[in-house]
Each structure stands twice: as structure tokens, then as C-alpha cells.
Scaffold this active site. Structure first.
Site, short mmCIF file in Angstrom:
data_model
loop_
_atom_site.label_atom_id
_atom_site.label_comp_id
_atom_site.label_asym_id
_atom_site.label_seq_id
_atom_site.Cartn_x
_atom_site.Cartn_y
_atom_site.Cartn_z
N ALA A 30 0.86 -1.20 0.00
CA ALA A 30 0.00 0.00 0.00
C ALA A 30 0.90 1.25 0.00
O ALA A 30 0.77 2.13 0.85
CB ALA A 30 -0.97 0.00 1.17
N HIS A 32 2.73 4.65 -0.42
CA HIS A 32 2.34 6.05 -0.58
C HIS A 32 3.61 6.89 -0.70
O HIS A 32 4.73 6.33 -0.69
CB HIS A 32 1.45 6.51 0.59
CG HIS A 32 2.04 6.22 1.94
ND1 HIS A 32 3.17 6.84 2.40
CD2 HIS A 32 1.67 5.34 2.91
CE1 HIS A 32 3.47 6.39 3.61
NE2 HIS A 32 2.57 5.47 3.94
N HIS A 35 6.63 6.09 1.49
CA HIS A 35 7.48 4.97 1.05
C HIS A 35 8.33 5.37 -0.16
O HIS A 35 9.50 5.00 -0.25
CB HIS A 35 6.61 3.77 0.61
CG HIS A 35 5.75 3.20 1.69
ND1 HIS A 35 4.38 3.26 1.67
CD2 HIS A 35 6.08 2.53 2.83
CE1 HIS A 35 3.89 2.65 2.74
NE2 HIS A 35 4.90 2.21 3.47
N GLN A 59 2.66 -8.93 13.57
CA GLN A 59 2.72 -7.62 14.24
C GLN A 59 1.34 -7.00 14.42
O GLN A 59 1.23 -5.89 14.92
CB GLN A 59 3.67 -6.67 13.50
CG GLN A 59 3.18 -6.18 12.15
CD GLN A 59 4.26 -5.36 11.44
OE1 GLN A 59 5.22 -5.92 10.92
NE2 GLN A 59 4.12 -4.05 11.42
#
Ligand code: PAF
Length: 253
Positions: A30, A32, A35, A59
Site C-alpha cells: 500500500a 504512498h 514509502h 505484528q
């Protein structure tokens, strides 16, 4: 750009890279702009950039959070290619957790505070997967966003404690124009909550006590997990419209 799902196969490719300076950006997908900024920094500083995408179940303390975590693999691969990534590692659960999570990396102090106090086992999952990935990728530099500052600090301390060769590099939080820290979970914010969300960053940046900020946030309808200053950095986590937002800022001395 090469895409590899097998760790065995990745290790073969890794051997062919010899002494090239390797930069590594671990993610859960995912992707964005936050990143992308990590990838661009790696591409600018290193000869070869490896991106990993692995939605790490160990996690997630909340099964609904895992179930609803955005998955956008095709777009992620396009963005990675555009950013100049050389290799994308997409490990599979059964291979990366062939031990069935029997071996874990535990930290007994900072990981129990802040997010750790609200997300049981979260940092054990993070530290364990990052340790595995660092051992597989053998990067010279690994890049992490400072939006998750507690995570960054714990990973840096783990790398020091276990004599991991990679340099752990913290990169500035990337924000929307209104100040909201970019996060994959922001896409879950409904219009009203999205309009209110930047208040978190605005209030933690003000010169008021942690308690005052928490009180003001509650007034806006946030459910506050914590607002806490440690060593000159103010950390915040609050829930808005079922989305958990985290942020932090360095306070002026
Ligand atoms: O920050 C994240 O996206 C994850 O916690 C990480 C570091 C990729 C480990 O799964």
C-alpha cells in the site's frame, strides 16, 4: 526490475550483486509518498535498491486491522519501478516463518511503552520480521520512516545489540499539505474524520503540556491512546473514526 517470491531465489540473486552498495526498504505494501521518498533516497545513495512487500501478520494485535489492511500490489509494483527499484522481494508466509514464529526477537523496555502498551506483541512481530529481512537482504543501508519513530528507534537499537551490519537510516515524515502524516491506513478515514485528522499534528506541535494536548484532542472527538514526551520528542497515538493515527515531533529545546 526483478520480482522474487522465493527467499532461496533472492539469495541467489544477492550473490550476483557482489560488493555493490545495497539499499533496502522493507514495507507492508500500500505504498504512498512516504514509502516512495524512502525508495528515492535509497536509489540516490546506493547502487542497488531492494524493496520488500510483506503484510506481516505477527505484528497485528487486532485481527480486523490485518483483515482490512489495504493491498494494492499492482500499483505498488508500478510505483516501485518508477522509483528505480531493482529487486522486489515478496516473501511468502510459509517460507519466512518456516519456524512457525517459534523464534522471536523480544525487547523488554521501550517496546512495552507508547504503542507497545496498547498493542500487545506488536513490536515483537516487527522486530522479528525485520531481523529476518535484514539477514536475508544483507543491505548496507536500510531505510525507515520517522513517522513510526518508536519502531525506528527499536530497530536501530536491535541492529546495534545484535551487531547487524546494516546502517539503519531514519527518514523524515512525509505529510499531506494539511500536515497529516502519510500512512497506508489514512485511506480508511471517512470524509469527516479525514478533515479532522490534521488536528493531531497541529496540536502536538503546539507549546502546551502533553495533558493539555490530550484534553484538547478528546474535545475534538479523538480517542487518545497516549500523548507523551520522552527525551525531547512528543509521541502521539489517537483513534479517529476507528482509524488509529500515530505521529511524533521533535520539540524545540
Ligand atoms: O513499518 C512497516 O511498514 C512495518 O512495520 C515493517 C517495518 C515493514 C515491518 O513489517
Amino acid at each position: 526490475m526483478k520480482t522474487v517470491t522465493s527467499i532461496k531465489q533472492f539469495r541467489q540473486i544477492r550473490k550476483t550483486l557482489g560488493t555493490s552498495k545495497l539499499g533496502f526498504v522493507p514495507t507492508m505494501g500500500a505504498l504512498h509518498q512516504g514509502h516512495i521518498s524512502l525508495l528515492e533516497r535509497s536509489v540516490g545513495e546506493c547502487d542497488v535498491t531492494v524493496l520488500s512487500i510483506f503484510l506481516n501478520p505477527t505484528q497485528f494485535n487486532n485481527p480486523d486491522d490485518l483483515k482490512t489492511y489495504p493491498i494494492t500490489l499492482q500499483e505498488d509494483l508500478e510505483k516501485a519501478a518508477q522509483a528505480g527499484v531493482d529487486v522486489v522481494l515478496l516473501p511468502e508466509y510459509d517460507e519466512i516463518y518456516s519456524d512457525n514464529f517459534r523464534f522471536q526477537v523480544n525487547e523488554n523496555n521501550f517496546s512495552k511503552q507508547l504503542c507497545g502498551a496498547h498493542r500487545d506483541g506488536h513490536f515483537t512481530g516487527v522486530l522479528t520480521i525485520v531481523m529476518k529481512l535484514l539477514n536475508i537482504v544483507k543491505a548496507e543501508k536500510a531505510y525507515f520512516g520517522e513517522k513510526d519513530y518508536q519502531q525506528f528507534q527499536l530497530i536501530k537499537d536491535m541492529a546495534d545489540a545484535f551487531f547487524i551490519d546494516a546502517e539503519i537510516v531514519g527518514c523524515e515524515t512525509i505529510r499531506e499539505a494539511d500536515g497529516l502524516a502519510m500512512s497506508s491506513r489514512n485511506t480508511h478515514l471517512k470524509d469527516e474524520a479525514r478533515a479532522l485528522a490534521p488536528v493531531l499534528h497541529r496540536l502536538i506541535s503546539e507549546e502546551a503540556s502533553d495533558d493539555t494536548v490530550a484534553h484538547q484532542l478528546k474535545g475534538y472527538g479523538f480517542e487518545v491512546d497516549y500523548i507523551k514526551t520522552i527525551a525531547g520528542r512528543r509521541y502521539a497515538a489517537a483513534i479517529l473514526g476507528q482509524v488509529r493515527l500515530i505521529d511524533n515531533i521533535r520539540l524545540r529545546q
